[in-house]
Design a protein around this motif. Sequence first.
Motif, short mmCIF file in Angstrom:
data_model
loop_
_atom_site.label_atom_id
_atom_site.label_comp_id
_atom_site.label_asym_id
_atom_site.label_seq_id
_atom_site.Cartn_x
_atom_site.Cartn_y
_atom_site.Cartn_z
N LYS A 154 3.69 -5.62 0.79
CA LYS A 154 4.47 -4.54 1.42
C LYS A 154 5.87 -4.99 1.85
N LYS B 225 1.33 -4.14 -7.41
CA LYS B 225 1.59 -2.94 -6.60
C LYS B 225 1.61 -3.28 -5.11
N GLU B 226 0.85 -4.31 -4.74
CA GLU B 226 0.69 -4.65 -3.32
C GLU B 226 2.00 -5.09 -2.66
N GLU C 265 4.66 1.42 -0.06
CA GLU C 265 4.75 2.72 -0.74
C GLU C 265 5.30 3.82 0.16
N ALA D 174 0.97 2.75 -8.40
CA ALA D 174 0.87 2.70 -6.94
C ALA D 174 -0.40 3.42 -6.51
N ASP D 175 -0.89 3.08 -5.33
CA ASP D 175 -2.06 3.81 -4.81
C ASP D 175 -1.72 5.29 -4.68
N THR D 176 -0.46 5.56 -4.38
CA THR D 176 -0.01 6.95 -4.18
C THR D 176 0.77 7.46 -5.40
N GLN D 177 0.47 6.93 -6.58
CA GLN D 177 1.28 7.26 -7.77
C GLN D 177 1.34 8.77 -8.05
#
Length: 333
Positions: A230, A252-253, A257, A278-281
């Motif tokens: 992050k 991605k980490e 995001e 991304a987790d929120t892609q």
Amino acid sequence: MGIVAHPMPQKKDATKTVFFTSLITEKMKILVATEKPFAKKAVDGIRKIVEDAGYELALLEKYTDKADLLAAVKDADALIIRSDKVTAEVVDAADKLKIVVRAGAGYDNVDLAACTAKGIVVMNTPGQNSNAVAELVLGMMVFMARNQFTPGTGTEIKGKRLGVHAYGNVGRIVAKNGKALGMEVLVFDPYVPAEVFAADGVKAASSIEELYANSDYLSLHIPATAETKKSIGYKLLMSMPKGATLVNTARKEVIDEEGLAKAFTERDDLKYITDIAADTQAELNEKFGKRVFSTAKKMGAETSEANVNAGLAAASQIVDFFVNGNTKFQVNK
Ligand code: 3PG
């Protein structure tokens, strides 16, 4: 069946090994567990190395259930993986495992502490798939510069400033390729001595802030560690020049995001292309449309050449470890 030299982990300091020759009744089993399989050519090459050494190859490809990995690893002496997760549960299920080789660079998918505690050596194969990833970076920059290959006027990457965040095996090739294409390259890596930058003829930024503030394209090559997770977010993105593009072929980490979404909301000129969704892609796609793009499945190292390089290196490192005790690429020393 036969007499082979192989290491036995010591009980106290598990990551050190002693070597002796013993009579064993079963062939050592080398398991290749790849949710994302290697090209056939790579598997054939791995098989040859393993079988020439007198070991047996077991293949677990495209598995979707963790239970399959837990079952397959039970009697494996060695394990070759890619981004496959070697968790404490996997380590616990492996009764005979002595070595795990991550055929690739990043080993954030391996629970090192669990391996170390059980005397399992963990290695990676640095550099073996770097060119493939570096070539994808070029493709991604051009793809974004040309409106994701849809009609309309794009821009050229020649003459633009390319920031390379971390000067490891991939970063070095990206920097070299960027220069060859007429880009102005600036790199940042606090772990690399200044002499290396000088020898390679690349300009080094003195801070991460300087790097981002001067990069029309910023290519990420930092590993995902406690320190970097992050770490790329609002502040750095907001400091980037007008129209800048962040290119992520790392992890991605490392992206914050929420911070990225905030920066992209406030600035409608920024772009993001990633090889690791991304987790929120889905939200990012919906909010920012063609300013963001993610490949469907991580494909940086997905070339036949990289598969062969990394896969064969992994197999050779295992044989060299069992026969000679070579731990050159061990990452949990
Ligand atoms: C690596 O760390 O080597 C790359 O991210 C490639 O990963 P992959 O083997 O899952 O494609």
